[in-house]
Scaffold this motif. Structure first.
Motif, short mmCIF file in Angstrom:
data_model
loop_
_atom_site.label_atom_id
_atom_site.label_comp_id
_atom_site.label_asym_id
_atom_site.label_seq_id
_atom_site.Cartn_x
_atom_site.Cartn_y
_atom_site.Cartn_z
N ALA A 114 54.64 32.85 49.69
CA ALA A 114 55.06 34.56 49.44
C ALA A 114 54.20 34.98 48.62
N ALA A 115 53.83 36.32 48.72
CA ALA A 115 53.04 37.10 47.72
C ALA A 115 53.83 37.14 46.27
N LEU A 116 53.13 37.37 45.29
CA LEU A 116 53.63 37.78 43.96
C LEU A 116 53.37 39.20 43.87
N ARG A 117 54.58 39.93 44.53
CA ARG A 117 54.52 41.28 44.63
C ARG A 117 54.06 42.27 43.48
N ARG A 118 54.57 41.81 42.27
CA ARG A 118 54.43 42.59 41.14
C ARG A 118 52.99 42.24 40.48
N TYR A 119 52.30 41.19 40.79
CA TYR A 119 51.22 40.67 40.25
C TYR A 119 49.93 41.58 40.54
N ARG A 120 49.35 41.74 39.04
CA ARG A 120 48.26 42.84 39.24
C ARG A 120 46.78 41.96 39.88
N THR A 121 46.76 41.81 41.20
CA THR A 121 45.64 40.86 41.72
C THR A 121 44.26 41.33 41.15
N ARG A 122 43.18 40.56 41.09
CA ARG A 122 41.99 41.03 40.67
C ARG A 122 41.04 40.09 41.00
N ALA A 123 39.36 40.27 41.40
CA ALA A 123 38.56 39.28 41.55
C ALA A 123 38.43 38.70 40.43
N GLY A 124 38.29 37.26 40.74
CA GLY A 124 38.16 36.30 39.55
C GLY A 124 39.32 35.61 39.03
N ASP A 125 40.68 35.89 39.61
CA ASP A 125 41.87 35.17 39.32
C ASP A 125 41.51 33.93 39.56
N THR A 157 57.36 39.13 34.11
CA THR A 157 56.92 38.79 35.26
C THR A 157 55.49 38.24 34.90
N LEU A 158 55.13 37.37 35.92
CA LEU A 158 53.71 36.80 35.77
C LEU A 158 52.53 37.77 35.85
N GLN A 159 51.63 37.96 34.83
CA GLN A 159 50.60 38.91 35.06
C GLN A 159 49.23 38.10 34.46
N PRO A 160 48.22 38.48 35.26
CA PRO A 160 46.91 38.02 34.84
C PRO A 160 46.37 38.19 33.31
N ARG A 161 45.77 37.20 32.70
CA ARG A 161 45.10 37.47 31.25
C ARG A 161 43.91 36.82 31.31
N HIS A 162 42.74 37.54 30.73
CA HIS A 162 41.39 37.03 30.64
C HIS A 162 41.63 35.65 29.86
N ARG A 215 32.64 39.22 33.07
CA ARG A 215 33.86 39.52 33.80
C ARG A 215 34.53 38.10 33.74
N LEU A 216 35.33 38.11 32.63
CA LEU A 216 36.09 36.62 32.37
C LEU A 216 37.14 36.44 33.81
N SER A 217 37.34 35.26 34.09
CA SER A 217 38.31 34.85 35.03
C SER A 217 39.60 35.30 34.29
N SER A 218 40.66 34.94 35.17
CA SER A 218 42.16 35.24 34.78
C SER A 218 42.94 34.17 35.29
N VAL A 219 43.91 34.06 34.85
CA VAL A 219 45.07 32.86 34.78
C VAL A 219 46.38 33.66 34.74
N PRO A 220 47.39 33.39 35.43
CA PRO A 220 48.71 34.15 35.31
C PRO A 220 49.28 33.69 33.82
N SER A 221 49.80 34.44 33.18
CA SER A 221 50.80 34.21 32.11
C SER A 221 52.04 34.96 32.31
N TRP A 222 53.07 34.42 31.53
CA TRP A 222 54.43 34.96 31.61
C TRP A 222 54.68 36.03 30.64
#
Length: 850
Positions: free
Chosen positions: A369-380, A785-790, A772-779
């Motif tokens: 299932a999708a992480l519906r509130r996750y701010r997707t970005r290239a390089g995650d 929610t889970l959100q990307p952080r550089h 453009r640093l990659s990102s990984v989910p952080s709480w």
């Protein structure tokens, strides 16, 4: 407004993954009305019937693919609808045996031999040729968007080219590729073709390889800019948008609206930019004076502009849905790179494109299932463009989901208590004096895959060897200066230079512990951002991050065998003792509790079995360094000092550092990370490390660096002063993120102030292109929610000499995390860390060595 399409498809040997030149055999089993040969014998072209709807076009494409796939399977072949086959190489080309193709090869030579490329051509019915010529010029601004949607050729000659569509750059070498320039009628177009044929540059009108052209054999306007698309729905989307664009242009002509004039260089620039970045980069916005905008924004803008025509044609709902689906899952180039990153194997990419080509129009349904509130970005690294976790992160993310906000809040509270009890912190000097700040560990780990670690091992060992050779040379014979590889004034007298280091023995290991800051770009490639060979911190903090996660989330599922970071303690100890005299003790010499990394000093000493000492704990007697509390002789001093060793004084004012240094000069004690090492991790010297690799090792660098400008150079300084707002500027001797200005995130006042600082003392600064640093989910405890952080990664090479066998990539790495909205990862600037799970290869020994 009828539709048709021609698809060029590669034949792939399913055993080897290579192109197969068996098109003649396969074509012998197929209807020549629908299937035909192409320039290369590795390709088959399909031609749909004329249809009137997108649904019919989809059915036609699926029908023709099914026929080709079945015919090819009899020879053990697969079919791949991609711009370039992932495993294609220059030697795969085999010419189809016709007189026309033979003449082309004779005339164009290498240009023909490189045509291992496939495209999708879409035809839209336009019966009036004058109208077709007018329309083809009006649809030109939308072509980069269509190319970006179709991009499916990132791999060429066995490597990632950095382009989403390398097919475009290969294709545009033809003398008739691109735009025609302004034309007023079909007669002018025909005259242009006649002149080109008469010139001898092209042989016939079929070689008019323009981005859009009136068809040479049908009353249609033909789109030729798109890569072949493995998913049929992507081809259908492009056909729908192109047909709507043709209709919009037709209406503009009928209404007498003036034709927008796009200068040929701007059109070419837009096509190039789409080929370079695809949907992950920027596209030009199509205005009179175009500016770059994120590709999804440009795609949705085109969709909105064409909505009236899509509704008129009955295509709006379908095209709108297909657009969002493509933006969510990415184009084929995005999916191919994601498949490659999993194991670093091109076979996985070949398998993907073959399966997508023979599969359903929309591809396989997502497994999670999708992480519906996750701010997707290239390089995650963990979450794809469709907001679904990548395979290696699925179980971890599902575990976090199951815990929910309450469970994560409880885990974070337990983490904080654990850290307080063990004094997991770093020391900061501020206006009020020293303060102890907690070292924040995010509970969602980062995964480094086995093939990535293998690549980093090779590249970082190479870099550490070159730097060690440089330090020995520059404080010794200085061959690198005499040979003109580096200018003397860039080294001798630079901020990290210490003349006293010339006194150390010629064979002394200078940088026993080398730290490297790495970033991963949006395509999964690694780059070195900084070198650290003075006293790089992080090993103990990385071990602590694992301890925290193990204590707080013991049931967190792991995707494979993970290296134990604590083995780095023994690796460090054996490295330090490698050159020490038998019967002596290893000592970590610290500036004490006021040091920023005091926690690390204590944990390293405890974990590696080192004596932890300050200036008052040392004595020098009869040419030996002694550890006062124990009376033991010291064989090696691992220097973790805030200043230079020769300047160190004990509490009584004794110049103990100078005495110790004198013993090291005579070979009586080994200094790990010796004085003067700062000349090698000077930010200005960073730019020259690739040259040092070539000079000392005779090799090409295995890891890329970030483009860096040395501002002591007048030409580079002038260019940088005009672009301070676009670049990262930093002091050459800076550390901990101090003095770093990220231009795109800075205010106008900050940019102006930095210009003044650079102008006042240019040699003190360097500038780098923004990565453009990659990102990984952080709480995110704020919105729960889970959100990307550089993130970046600090890895450590332990050095015992200059040979490859003398260097070990430690089984530990520290992932540093930037605060929300920031690219700066240093703890002193509000960042934190993650536990880094380095997955062990199957043939690695338990200690992580091969």
């Amino acid at each position: 407004m009828t539709l048709g399409a021609e698809e060029e498809l590669h034949l792939i040997d399913l055993g080897s993954g290579q192109l197969s030149a068996r098109a003649p055999q396969v074509l012998s089993r197929l209807d020549p009305a629908s299937y035909s040969a192409e320039l290369q014998r590795t390709t088959v072209e399909t031609n749909t019937d004329v249809v009137t709807s997108l649904t019919e076009l989809r059915e036609e494409l699926l029908r023709l693919r099914k026929g080709l796939v079945e015919a090819a399977a009899r020879d053990g072949l697969g079919v791949a609808a991609v711009g370039t086959a992932p495993r294609s190489t220059f030697t795969d080309f085999e010419l189809t045996a016709t007189g026309r193709y033979g003449r082309m090869q004779e005339q164009y030579r290498l240009l023909v031999d490189e045509q291992l490329i496939c495209g999708t051509q879409v035809h839209v019915g336009v019966s009036d040729r004058d109208l077709a010529v007018e329309i083809m010029q009006r649809v030109a601004p939308s072509l980069p968007v269509l190319l970006a949607l179709s991009a499916s050729s990132p791999f060429w000659n066995g490597q990632d080219t950095g382009y989403a569509s390398i097919r475009t750059t290969v294709w545009q070498r033809w003398p008739t590729a691109g735009s025609t320039g302004p034309l007023e009628s079909a007669a002018q177009y025909d005259e242009l073709l006649a002149d080109l044929i008469a010139s001898g540059v092209i042989g016939d009108e079929k070689m008019a390889y323009f981005d859009v052209r009136p068809s040479s054999h049908a009353p249609t306007l033909e789109l030729r800019v798109a890569d072949a698309c493995p998913l049929v729905d992507d081809a259908v989307l492009i056909a729908g948008l192109f047909r709507a664009g043709v209709r919009a242009a037709e209406l503009d002509v009928l209404a007498g609206r003036p034709r927008p004039q796009v200068p040929s260089p701007l059109h070419r620039a837009g096509i190039w930019q789409a080929a370079r970045g695809g949907l992950s980069g920027n596209l030009l916005d199509g205005t009179e004076h175009p500016r770059p905008v994120p590709a999804p924004e440009a795609v949705r803008a085109l969709l909105t502009r064409l909505r009236p025509q899509l509704e008129e044609l009955g295509d709006w709902e379908e095209v709108a849905e297909l657009t969002e689906a493509t933006l969510a899952r990415g184009n084929s180039a995005d999916r191919q790179r994601a498949a490659f990153v999993e194991r670093g194997e091109l076979d996985d990419v070949v398998r993907l494109v073959v399966e997508e080509t023979r599969g359903s129009a929309a591809g396989e349904a997502p497994a999670t299932a999708a992480l519906r509130r996750y701010r997707t970005r290239a390089g995650d690294e963990a979450v794809g463009g469709n907001a679904r976790p990548r395979p290696v992160y699925r179980e971890v993310i599902e575990h976090v989901r199951r815990r929910g906000p309450a469970g994560m809040a409880a885990a974070e509270a337990e983490r904080d208590a654990w850290a307080r009890e063990r004094q997991l912190a770093y020391v900061v000097t501020g206006p009020g004096g020293l303060s102890r700040e907690p070292f924040h560990v995010d509970l969602v780990p980062r995964v480094v895959l086995p093939h990535e670690w293998r690549q980093l091992r090779r590249g970082l060992v190479q870099r550490a060897r070159a730097i060690e050779c440089f330090l020995r040379d520059v404080y010794g014979e200085q061959r690198v200066l005499r040979d003109g590889v580096l200018p003397r004034d860039a080294v001798v007298g630079a901020p990290g230079w210490d003349e006293r280091a010339t006194r150390l023995p010629a064979g002394a290991v200078r940088a026993a512990v080398a730290g490297f800051d790495l970033v991963r770009d949006e395509h999964g490639g690694w780059r070195v951002l900084e070198d650290n060979v003075r006293d790089p911190s992080g090993i103990a903090y990385a071990v602590a991050a694992r301890d925290v996660v193990d204590a707080v989330l013991p049931d967190l599922p792991r995707p494979g065998a993970v290296l134990d970071p604590a083995t780095a303690f023994e690796q460090l100890r054996s490295t330090l003792l490698a050159r020490a005299r038998p019967g002596t003790r290893p000592v970590l010499l610290s500036s004490g509790p006021a040091s920023a990394a005091w926690f690390e000093h204590r944990k390293l000493a405890d974990g590696a079995g080192l004596l932890l000492a300050g200036a008052d704990d040392l004595d020098v007697q009869r040419g030996r360094v002694l550890h006062r509390p124990s009376g033991d002789p010291v064989g090696v001093l691992y220097l973790r000092l805030d200043g230079a060793l020769p300047d160190l004084r004990d509490g009584a004012g004794r110049a103990i550092g100078r005495e110790v240094f004198d013993v090291a000069v005579e070979g009586g004690v080994v200094l790990a990370n010796a004085p003067g090492n700062g000349v090698a991790d000077d930010k200005a010297m960073y730019r020259s490390v690739p040259e040092l690799v070539n000079y000392y090792l005779g090799e090409r660098p295995l890891l890329e660096s970030v483009p860096t400008y040395r501002l002591g150079d007048e030409g580079e300084r002038r260019a940088v002063l005009e672009r301070v707002g676009e670049l990262v500027t930093k002091p050459v001797d800076g550390y901990g993120g101090r003095g770093v200005l990220i231009g795109p995130h800075a205010t106008a006042a900050e940019v102006a102030a930095r210009r003044q600082e650079i102008a006042a003392d240019p040699a003190r600064w360097v500038a780098q292109e923004v990565v453009r640093l990659s990102s990984v989910p952080s709480w995110n405890s704020g919105d729960r929610t889970l959100q990307p952080r550089h993130v970046d990664l600090r890895a450590f090479v332990l050095v015992r000499g200059t040979a490859e066998a003398d260097c070990t990539l430690a089984d530990v790495a520290l992932t540093r995390v930037a605060p929300e909205g920031s690219l700066v990862v240093n703890s002193s600037r509000g960042g934190g860390a993650k536990d880094t799970w380095i997955l062990r290869e199957e043939d690695d020994r338990p200690d992580g060595r091969r």
